[in-house]
Design an enzyme around this catalytic site. Structure first.
Site, PDB file in Angstrom:
ATOM      1  N   GLY A 291      -2.046  -3.055 -15.675  1.00 19.81           N
ATOM      2  CA  GLY A 291      -3.196  -2.347 -16.227  1.00 19.81           C
ATOM      3  C   GLY A 291      -4.203  -3.298 -16.827  1.00 19.81           C
TER       4      GLY A 291
ATOM      5  CB  CYS B 298      -1.314   8.672  -6.449  1.00 22.43           C
ATOM      6  SG  CYS B 298      -2.933   8.436  -5.690  1.00 22.43           S
TER       7      CYS B 298
ATOM      8  CE  LYS C 297      -4.037   2.063   0.522  1.00 21.21           C
ATOM      9  NZ  LYS C 297      -3.585   3.264  -0.204  1.00 21.21           N
TER      10      LYS C 297
ATOM     11  CG  ASN D 102      -0.848   4.964 -10.433  1.00 20.81           C
ATOM     12  OD1 ASN D 102      -1.931   4.485 -10.114  1.00 20.81           O
ATOM     13  ND2 ASN D 102      -0.006   5.470  -9.547  1.00 20.81           N
TER      14      ASN D 102
END
Length: 303
Positions: free
Chosen positions: A242, A128, A45, A191
């Site tokens: 992805g 992010c 995380k 991402n």
């Protein structure tokens, strides 16, 4: 059975299937479902210097073949990770990749200094889309990518550095090269994409943050293209992700040039996704007479 061992930046993985950051916590919950020692690695995380509560709820929404999230890097902080989670992951025999994030360049510098030599690899989260400071702000412009990479690489004297790239940019090859020039040992991508889901009855976005990061099977064709572009723009290894949900998906990313893959959203829809993907990769390789998974890397033949 085919050999699934891969080596990235001198780090040995028993297989190329890695849990993607933000979808697997620190592995404890999934270890109650299966022995996580069967997977290649865990990207933790996203971890910051101090604990973060994240964004207000609701923070998750569904779309067609995708999900959107705006969790906002909720995490217990780096010291909690070191004290309570690091040894657990090491004991499982998986490669431990600490995904790190910050609000300022100094945050990134200090957290990398703290983790130097403690984990197998550090993955720099500069992409992010769901935080209002740092994160994606550092991952859009090539010069910023190069700067934060140089700064953190200087602190990581004992630990290879992965830079995780955002897809929400003008040029993936240019940004991949910026990370390489900054001293990255490896890059990972993609991402999440930035997206929105609307509640038509309320005429309002479903997510409290208004927008969220889009992931899941629906993004796979775009992610594959970007991984291919990145892998052919740099000389350092690439980890692809992805929309991977099957063994064939994972092998397609490796065919496009990735040395390993990360699996994220599939873990939400199938808690056993990664052990299954590993078995499916082996079956496909065996059925095609390929004895080593590394032999499929960068074998794509363009029309």
């Amino acid at each position: 059975m085919a050999n699934l061992n891969v080596n990235i930046c001198g780090v040995h993985f028993k297989n190329p299937v890695i849990a993607a950051s933000g979808t697997y916590g620190f592995g404890r919950e999934f270890n109650e479902v299966y022995d996580i020692s069967v997977i290649g690695g865990v990207s933790t995380k996203g971890t910051t210097l101090e604990a973060r509560l994240g964004n207000p709820v609701p923070r998750i929404a569904e779309g067609s073949s995708v999900i959107l999230n705006a969790v906002g890097l909720q995490n217990p902080g780096v010291e909690h990770f070191i004290k309570d989670d690091l040894e657990f992951l090491k004991d499982k025999g998986v490669v431990v990749i600490a995904n790190v994030a910050g609000s300022t360049l100094e945050d990134y510098k200090l957290i990398c200094r703290r983790l130097n030599g403690l984990v197998d690899m550090v993955e720099l989260n500069i992409s992010c889309p769901n935080v209002h400071a740092g994160g994606m702000a550092l991952g859009i412009r090539p010069q910023n990518i190069k700067e934060v990479t140089q700064l953190t690489k200087a602190e990581l004297t004992k630990t290879p550095l992965i830079v995780k790239l955002s897809p929400n940019v003008e040029s993936i090859p240019v940004n991949a090269k910026a990370a390489e020039e900054g001293g990255a040992d490896c890059i990972s991508l993609v991402n999440t994409f930035t997206g929105m889901v609307i509640d038509l009855e309320r005429r309002k976005p479903v997510i409290a943050n208004n927008t969220g990061g889009v992931s899941g099977a629906g993004i796979k064709p775009i992610a594959l293209r970007m991984v291919y572009e990145a892998a052919h723009a740099v000389k350092i290894p690439v980890i692809g992700m992805g929309g991977i949900a099957t063994g064939r998906d994972a092998l397609e990313f490796m065919c496009a040039g990735a040395r390993a893959v990360q699996v994220g959203t599939a873990n939400f829809t199938d808690a056993l996704a990664m052990p299954r993907i590993i078995k499916e990769m082996n079956s496909w390789l065996d059925s095609h007479g390929i004895s080593d998974v590394n032999d499929i890397v960068d074998t794509l033949k363009l029309n």
